[in-house]
Design an enzyme around this catalytic site. Structure first.
Site, PDB file in Angstrom:
ATOM      1  N   LYS A  17       0.841  -1.189   0.000  1.00 43.98           N
ATOM      2  CA  LYS A  17       0.000   0.000   0.000  1.00 43.98           C
ATOM      3  C   LYS A  17       0.881   1.246   0.000  1.00 43.98           C
ATOM      4  O   LYS A  17       2.037   1.182   0.441  1.00 43.98           O
ATOM      5  CB  LYS A  17      -0.963  -0.038   1.195  1.00 43.98           C
ATOM      6  CG  LYS A  17      -0.284  -0.140   2.567  1.00 43.98           C
ATOM      7  CD  LYS A  17       0.192   1.211   3.035  1.00 43.98           C
ATOM      8  CE  LYS A  17       1.117   1.156   4.208  1.00 43.98           C
ATOM      9  NZ  LYS A  17       1.967   2.360   4.328  1.00 43.98           N
ATOM     10  N   TYR A  47      -2.768   4.461   7.078  1.00 43.21           N
ATOM     11  CA  TYR A  47      -3.119   3.512   8.143  1.00 43.21           C
ATOM     12  C   TYR A  47      -4.358   4.000   8.897  1.00 43.21           C
ATOM     13  O   TYR A  47      -5.262   3.222   9.216  1.00 43.21           O
ATOM     14  CB  TYR A  47      -1.959   3.347   9.126  1.00 43.21           C
ATOM     15  CG  TYR A  47      -0.798   2.556   8.602  1.00 43.21           C
ATOM     16  CD1 TYR A  47      -0.900   1.181   8.405  1.00 43.21           C
ATOM     17  CD2 TYR A  47       0.415   3.167   8.326  1.00 43.21           C
ATOM     18  CE1 TYR A  47       0.179   0.452   7.936  1.00 43.21           C
ATOM     19  CE2 TYR A  47       1.497   2.450   7.850  1.00 43.21           C
ATOM     20  CZ  TYR A  47       1.378   1.090   7.654  1.00 43.21           C
ATOM     21  OH  TYR A  47       2.439   0.358   7.184  1.00 43.21           O
TER      22      TYR A  47
END
Length: 433
Positions: free
Chosen positions: A181, A269
Site C-alpha cells: 500500500k 493507516y
C-alpha cells in the site's frame, strides 16, 4: 500467543479468537524454513504428517548423555505438496527487515525468487535465505518469471508510482500479485491493475498488514460484538520524523515516486483503519495541511495534514499524519458504552488495545520480543496462498486499495480548495472486514 494484562473475558476472548495458529513451527534454521531447494524439501519432510513418536527398542529410559531422540509431533505441519512460491520485487528496508523474515512463520509460503536493481545485494540476500542464484532477476528481465512455474506470485515492494507497471507485467507473466500500500498513485492506475488481474484470471491483494494483525482483528471483533455500543467518533494519529539522508526514505519525498507525503505513506493507516473499525464508508471529507516553507524536505510533498470524515451513521472521524513529529501510531474509537484505545495501533510487533469504561480498563498486547507463528506478516503472506489454493477471495483486494487512493485524492482536494468534498459514490466494502 497473546500476553494478557488485567484482561477481561470479553477482551481475552476477542484476542484469542483472532490468533488461531499461535503455536510455533519446529526450530528449523531460517534457510531451511524459508528458502527453496534442498532446505525446503528437508523442512517439509521433517514437519509433514508426523505421528506421535515412540521410543526405539532398548531406549525406554531417558538418556543422561547426548543422544538422538525420537521425532516430536509437528503442531503446525507443512503440507507435503509444494508450497506457494513468491518472487519478492524490491529489496529495500521493509522487505529485508519485515517481509523476508516473516516467511519463517509461514505454513504455505516460501521465497522462490528475488528481483532487485542491485545485483550484489540480491546475491547476499539469496545466500542468506537459500534462494537459487539463478532465481535472481532485475527490473529489465523481470518478465522472464513467466518461464518459472515455481513462482506463483510476486510481492511488489517498490516506490508507489511503480506498483501499477510491475503488477501489470506480473499478470501478463501469469502470476498472482501482492502489492504494497498505497496501491498506486492514481485511481486510473488502480483500475488498470484491477482490469489486468481480471484479464489474467489472477488474484490481486493489497498488503494491508493490519488486516492480518491479531490486535487489529481483536479490535474489530470487539466492535462488531457491540462491546463499545453505538459508535460516535474515531481519532487516528500516525507520524514519524522523515530522515532525508536515509536512502530508504528519500523516494518518499519525491512526488513523482510517492504520489504524496505523509498521508500517502503513514496517514493511510488511519484512513483505512477508520474504515475497517467503523465498517462503513465516509460520505464527506474536509482537510487542512501545512508544510514549513523553509524545510527542504517538503518542497514536493506535504508534511502535516489533518482530515475529518463524516459517515452516514452519524459517526465522525478525525485523522492526522506528519513527517516532522515523533513516531506515533494511535487510534481511539468512542462508543456510548466504552472507548477502545489502540496505542500503538499499527506497529510491526507490539500493538496494544485497551477497552475503557467508567472506572475500569482492560488491556491486551503482543509480547515485545516474541514473534508468534501467526504474526501479521506471515499471516498476510499465507492468506494469498490459501486464497489461491482454495479459490477464495482475498481479504484485502484491489478494490479496497483503490477506495483508499480515491479517498486520499478527495482529502487532497479538500485541503487544496478549503471546501468539503463529497465522497458518497456508492462504494460497498470488499474483503473480510
Amino acid at each position: 500467543m497473546t500476553n494478557k494484562i488485567s484482561s477481561s473475558d470479553n477482551l481475552s476472548n476477542a484476542v484469542s479468537a483472532t490468533d488461531d495458529n499461535a503455536s510455533r513451527t519446529p526450530n528449523l534454521t531460517r534457510r531451511a524454513l524459508v528458502g527453496g531447494g534442498v532446505g525446503l524439501a528437508a523442512a517439509g519432510a521433517l514437519a509433514s504428517g508426523l505421528q506421535a513418536a515412540t521410543l526405539p527398542a532398548g531406549a525406554s529410559q531417558v538418556p543422561t548423555t547426548p543422544a538422538g531422540r525420537p521425532m516430536p509431533y509437528a503442531i503446525r505441519p507443512m503440507p507435503e505438496d509444494r508450497r506457494f512460491g513468491y518472487a519478492i520485487v524490491g529489496l529495500g528496508k521493509y522487505a529485508l527487515n519485515q517481509i523476508l523474515p516473516g516467511f519463517a512463520g509461514c505454513q504455505h509460503s516460501r521465497i522462490e525468487a528475488l528481483v532487485s536493481g542491485n545485483a550484489e545485494k540480491a546475491k547476499i540476500v539469496a545466500a542468506e535465505y537459500g534462494v537459487d542464484p539463478r532465481k535472481i532477476y532485475d527490473y529489465s528481465n523481470f518478465d522472464k518469471i513467466a518461464k518459472d512455474p515455481k513462482i506463483d506470485a510476486v510481492y511488489i515492494i517498490l516506490p508507489n508510482s511503480l506498483h501499477a507497471e510491475f503488477a501489470i507485467r506480473a499478470f501478463k507473466a501469469g502470476k498472482h500479485v501482492m502489492c504494497e500500500k498505497p496501491m498506486a498513485t492514481s485511481v486510473a492506475d488502480c483500475q488498470r491493475m484491477i482490469d489486468a488481474a481480471k484479464a489474467a484470471n489472477k488474484k490481486l491483494m493489497i498488503g494491508y498488514r493490519c488486516h492480518y494483525d491479531p490486535m487489529n482483528r481483536a479490535a474489530v471483533k470487539l466492535i462488531r460484538e457491540n462491546q463499545l455500543g453505538k459508535l460516535g467518533m474515531v481519532t487516528t494519529d500516525n507520524s514519524d520524523v522523515m530522515d532525508q539522508n536515509d536512502p530508504a526514505q528519500q523516494w518518499r519525498l519525491r512526488r513523482e515516486l510517492a504520489g504524496g507525503g505523509s498521508l500517502m505513506d503513514i496517514g493511510i493507516y488511519g484512513l483505512n483503519g477508520t474504515r475497517y473499525l467503523l465498517g462503513e464508508e465516509p460520505i464527506e471529507v474536509r482537510a487542512y495541511t501545512y508544510s514549513d516553507p523553509n524545510d527542504e524536505r517538503f518542497v514536493e510533498v506535504e508534511d502535516r495534514i489533518i482530515w475529518q470524515m463524516r459517515f452516514r451513521s452519524g459517526a465522525l472521524s478525525h485523522g492526522a499524519s506528519s513527517y516532522s513529529t515523533t513516531t506515533t501510531s494511535r487510534f481511539s474509537v468512542q462508543g456510548d458504552k466504552a472507548v477502545l484505545l489502540m496505542d500503538p495501533a499499527t506497529g510491526y510487533y507490539q500493538n496494544l488495545i485497551s477497552v475503557q469504561t467508567p472506572g475500569h480498563a482492560n488491556q491486551s498486547m503482543m509480547p515485545q520480543f516474541i514473534m508468534p507463528a501467526n504474526n501479521q506478516f506471515s499471516a498476510q503472506l499465507d492468506h494469498l496462498a490459501e486464497a489461491v489454493l482454495n479459490n477464495k477471495p482475498v481479504r484485502s483486494p484491489g478494490e479496497e486499495g483503490m477506495q483508499d487512493v480515491r479517498l486520499i485524492q478527495a482529502i487532497y482536494e479538500a485541503a487544496r480548495t478549503g471546501r468539503p468534498v463529497n465522497t458518497d459514490w456508492g462504494y460497498v466494502r470488499q474483503g473480510g472486514y
